[in-house]
Design a protein around this motif. Structure first.
Motif, mmCIF file in Angstrom:
data_model
loop_
_atom_site.group_PDB
_atom_site.id
_atom_site.type_symbol
_atom_site.label_atom_id
_atom_site.label_comp_id
_atom_site.label_asym_id
_atom_site.label_seq_id
_atom_site.Cartn_x
_atom_site.Cartn_y
_atom_site.Cartn_z
ATOM 1 N N GLY A 30 -11.869 -34.271 0.792
ATOM 2 C CA GLY A 30 -12.515 -34.871 1.728
ATOM 3 C C GLY A 30 -14.073 -34.964 1.840
ATOM 4 O O GLY A 30 -14.585 -35.164 2.708
ATOM 5 N N LEU A 31 -14.552 -34.775 0.417
ATOM 6 C CA LEU A 31 -15.962 -34.673 0.125
ATOM 7 C C LEU A 31 -16.361 -36.100 -0.764
ATOM 8 O O LEU A 31 -15.547 -36.548 -1.208
ATOM 9 C CB LEU A 31 -16.464 -33.650 -0.244
ATOM 10 C CG LEU A 31 -16.139 -32.307 0.475
ATOM 11 C CD1 LEU A 31 -16.491 -31.135 -0.214
ATOM 12 C CD2 LEU A 31 -16.971 -32.538 1.813
ATOM 13 N N GLN A 32 -17.533 -36.207 -0.905
ATOM 14 C CA GLN A 32 -17.934 -37.447 -1.809
ATOM 15 C C GLN A 32 -18.944 -36.712 -2.934
ATOM 16 O O GLN A 32 -19.678 -35.360 -2.551
ATOM 17 C CB GLN A 32 -18.656 -38.513 -1.079
ATOM 18 C CG GLN A 32 -17.858 -39.312 -0.051
ATOM 19 C CD GLN A 32 -18.665 -40.218 0.661
ATOM 20 O OE1 GLN A 32 -19.951 -39.897 0.525
ATOM 21 N NE2 GLN A 32 -18.265 -40.787 1.507
ATOM 22 N N VAL A 33 -18.879 -37.540 -4.017
ATOM 23 C CA VAL A 33 -19.776 -37.056 -5.083
ATOM 24 C C VAL A 33 -21.096 -37.911 -4.647
ATOM 25 O O VAL A 33 -21.014 -39.127 -4.502
ATOM 26 C CB VAL A 33 -19.491 -37.403 -6.304
ATOM 27 C CG1 VAL A 33 -20.458 -37.191 -7.469
ATOM 28 C CG2 VAL A 33 -18.089 -36.484 -6.693
ATOM 29 N N ARG A 37 -23.683 -34.824 -7.761
ATOM 30 C CA ARG A 37 -23.241 -33.392 -7.032
ATOM 31 C C ARG A 37 -22.175 -33.640 -5.806
ATOM 32 O O ARG A 37 -22.145 -34.605 -5.421
ATOM 33 C CB ARG A 37 -24.532 -32.815 -6.450
ATOM 34 C CG ARG A 37 -25.633 -32.426 -7.469
ATOM 35 C CD ARG A 37 -26.942 -32.164 -7.056
ATOM 36 N NE ARG A 37 -26.597 -30.503 -7.142
ATOM 37 C CZ ARG A 37 -27.651 -29.743 -6.744
ATOM 38 N NH1 ARG A 37 -28.784 -30.034 -6.486
ATOM 39 N NH2 ARG A 37 -27.506 -28.498 -6.976
ATOM 40 N N ILE A 38 -21.675 -32.635 -5.408
ATOM 41 C CA ILE A 38 -20.637 -32.329 -4.372
ATOM 42 C C ILE A 38 -21.326 -31.705 -3.295
ATOM 43 O O ILE A 38 -21.506 -30.477 -2.920
ATOM 44 C CB ILE A 38 -19.352 -32.116 -4.580
ATOM 45 C CG1 ILE A 38 -18.645 -32.722 -5.910
ATOM 46 C CG2 ILE A 38 -18.233 -32.078 -3.355
ATOM 47 C CD1 ILE A 38 -17.434 -31.996 -6.307
ATOM 48 N N PRO A 39 -21.991 -32.298 -2.009
ATOM 49 C CA PRO A 39 -22.809 -31.720 -1.006
ATOM 50 C C PRO A 39 -21.440 -31.158 -0.166
ATOM 51 O O PRO A 39 -20.632 -31.901 0.193
ATOM 52 C CB PRO A 39 -23.515 -32.612 -0.234
ATOM 53 C CG PRO A 39 -23.119 -34.007 -0.738
ATOM 54 C CD PRO A 39 -22.413 -33.824 -2.258
ATOM 55 N N VAL A 40 -21.686 -29.864 0.074
ATOM 56 C CA VAL A 40 -20.729 -29.061 1.158
ATOM 57 C C VAL A 40 -21.375 -29.059 2.499
ATOM 58 O O VAL A 40 -22.647 -28.406 2.572
ATOM 59 C CB VAL A 40 -20.341 -27.820 0.774
ATOM 60 C CG1 VAL A 40 -19.235 -27.224 1.537
ATOM 61 C CG2 VAL A 40 -19.862 -28.037 -0.627
ATOM 62 N N LEU A 71 -31.913 -34.089 4.408
ATOM 63 C CA LEU A 71 -30.406 -34.599 4.410
ATOM 64 C C LEU A 71 -29.949 -35.856 3.908
ATOM 65 O O LEU A 71 -28.837 -36.068 3.159
ATOM 66 C CB LEU A 71 -30.346 -34.926 6.048
ATOM 67 C CG LEU A 71 -28.877 -34.892 6.702
ATOM 68 C CD1 LEU A 71 -28.164 -33.552 6.530
ATOM 69 C CD2 LEU A 71 -29.025 -35.194 8.211
ATOM 70 N N VAL A 72 -30.758 -36.731 3.882
ATOM 71 C CA VAL A 72 -30.559 -38.020 3.070
ATOM 72 C C VAL A 72 -30.309 -37.788 1.421
ATOM 73 O O VAL A 72 -29.481 -38.295 0.620
ATOM 74 C CB VAL A 72 -31.791 -39.155 3.152
ATOM 75 C CG1 VAL A 72 -31.704 -40.238 2.465
ATOM 76 C CG2 VAL A 72 -31.703 -39.454 4.666
ATOM 77 N N GLU A 73 -31.260 -36.720 1.017
ATOM 78 C CA GLU A 73 -30.971 -36.455 -0.569
ATOM 79 C C GLU A 73 -29.543 -35.767 -0.613
ATOM 80 O O GLU A 73 -29.089 -35.870 -1.695
ATOM 81 C CB GLU A 73 -32.188 -35.427 -0.732
ATOM 82 C CG GLU A 73 -33.458 -36.230 -1.087
ATOM 83 C CD GLU A 73 -34.747 -35.427 -1.282
ATOM 84 O OE1 GLU A 73 -34.548 -34.085 -1.293
ATOM 85 O OE2 GLU A 73 -35.707 -35.984 -1.462
ATOM 86 N N LYS A 74 -29.372 -34.663 0.308
ATOM 87 C CA LYS A 74 -28.082 -34.152 -0.046
ATOM 88 C C LYS A 74 -26.791 -34.932 0.315
ATOM 89 O O LYS A 74 -25.905 -34.885 -0.487
ATOM 90 C CB LYS A 74 -28.081 -33.005 0.922
ATOM 91 C CG LYS A 74 -26.953 -32.122 1.059
ATOM 92 C CD LYS A 74 -26.775 -30.877 1.967
ATOM 93 C CE LYS A 74 -25.803 -30.037 1.714
ATOM 94 N NZ LYS A 74 -25.840 -28.786 2.790
ATOM 95 N N TYR A 75 -26.840 -36.186 1.181
ATOM 96 C CA TYR A 75 -25.880 -36.710 1.125
ATOM 97 C C TYR A 75 -26.132 -38.223 0.812
ATOM 98 O O TYR A 75 -27.293 -38.501 0.292
ATOM 99 C CB TYR A 75 -25.439 -36.727 2.930
ATOM 100 C CG TYR A 75 -24.713 -35.605 3.136
ATOM 101 C CD1 TYR A 75 -23.342 -35.070 2.889
ATOM 102 C CD2 TYR A 75 -25.499 -34.379 3.565
ATOM 103 C CE1 TYR A 75 -22.896 -34.108 3.321
ATOM 104 C CE2 TYR A 75 -24.806 -33.113 4.037
ATOM 105 C CZ TYR A 75 -23.546 -32.871 3.814
ATOM 106 O OH TYR A 75 -23.106 -31.830 3.986
ATOM 107 N N SER A 76 -25.236 -39.262 1.125
ATOM 108 C CA SER A 76 -25.833 -40.483 0.620
ATOM 109 C C SER A 76 -26.729 -41.139 1.415
ATOM 110 O O SER A 76 -26.931 -40.859 2.662
ATOM 111 C CB SER A 76 -24.393 -41.299 0.708
ATOM 112 O OG SER A 76 -24.074 -41.711 1.674
#
Length: 99
Positions: A30-33, A37-40, A71-76
């Motif tokens: 249930g995560l995204q690349v 990378r795959i942020p957890v 946060l923006v860098e870690k996620y989309s």
């Protein structure tokens, strides 16, 4: 969650760095690349809705030292427009929903 995620990535063997392999493992959890990378998330809350469906909320703890661009860098970048900070009493930061 990280342990299961890394276990599944390790099972890919040589393909663990392939885009297709990462996307398959991320989707399973249930995560995204994002940027390869795959942020957890810091916390995932899974629950059952009134209709009996399973749902989840992923949260990040943002303290005073946390910068918004991290946060923006870690996620989309798309996620930046949907961030919803929630402050809890007696906490040293606030939780941000990232999904």
């Amino acid at each position: 969650m990280k342990k299961r995620l890394y276990h599944d990535l390790a099972k890919l063997g040589k393909d663990r760095n392939s885009a297709d392999g990462k996307h398959a493992v991320a989707e399973k959890h249930g995560l995204q690349v994002v940027r390869g990378r795959i942020p957890v998330p810091d916390v995932r809350i899974e629950y059952e809705t009134r209709d009996g469906e399973r749902a989840r909320v992923d949260l990040e703890l943002a303290t005073g030292h946390y910068r918004g661009r991290n946060l923006v860098e870690k996620y989309s970048p798309d996620c930046a427009s949907t961030l919803t900070p929630t402050t809890f009493p007696n906490s040293e930061g606030f939780w941000i929903s990232v999904n």
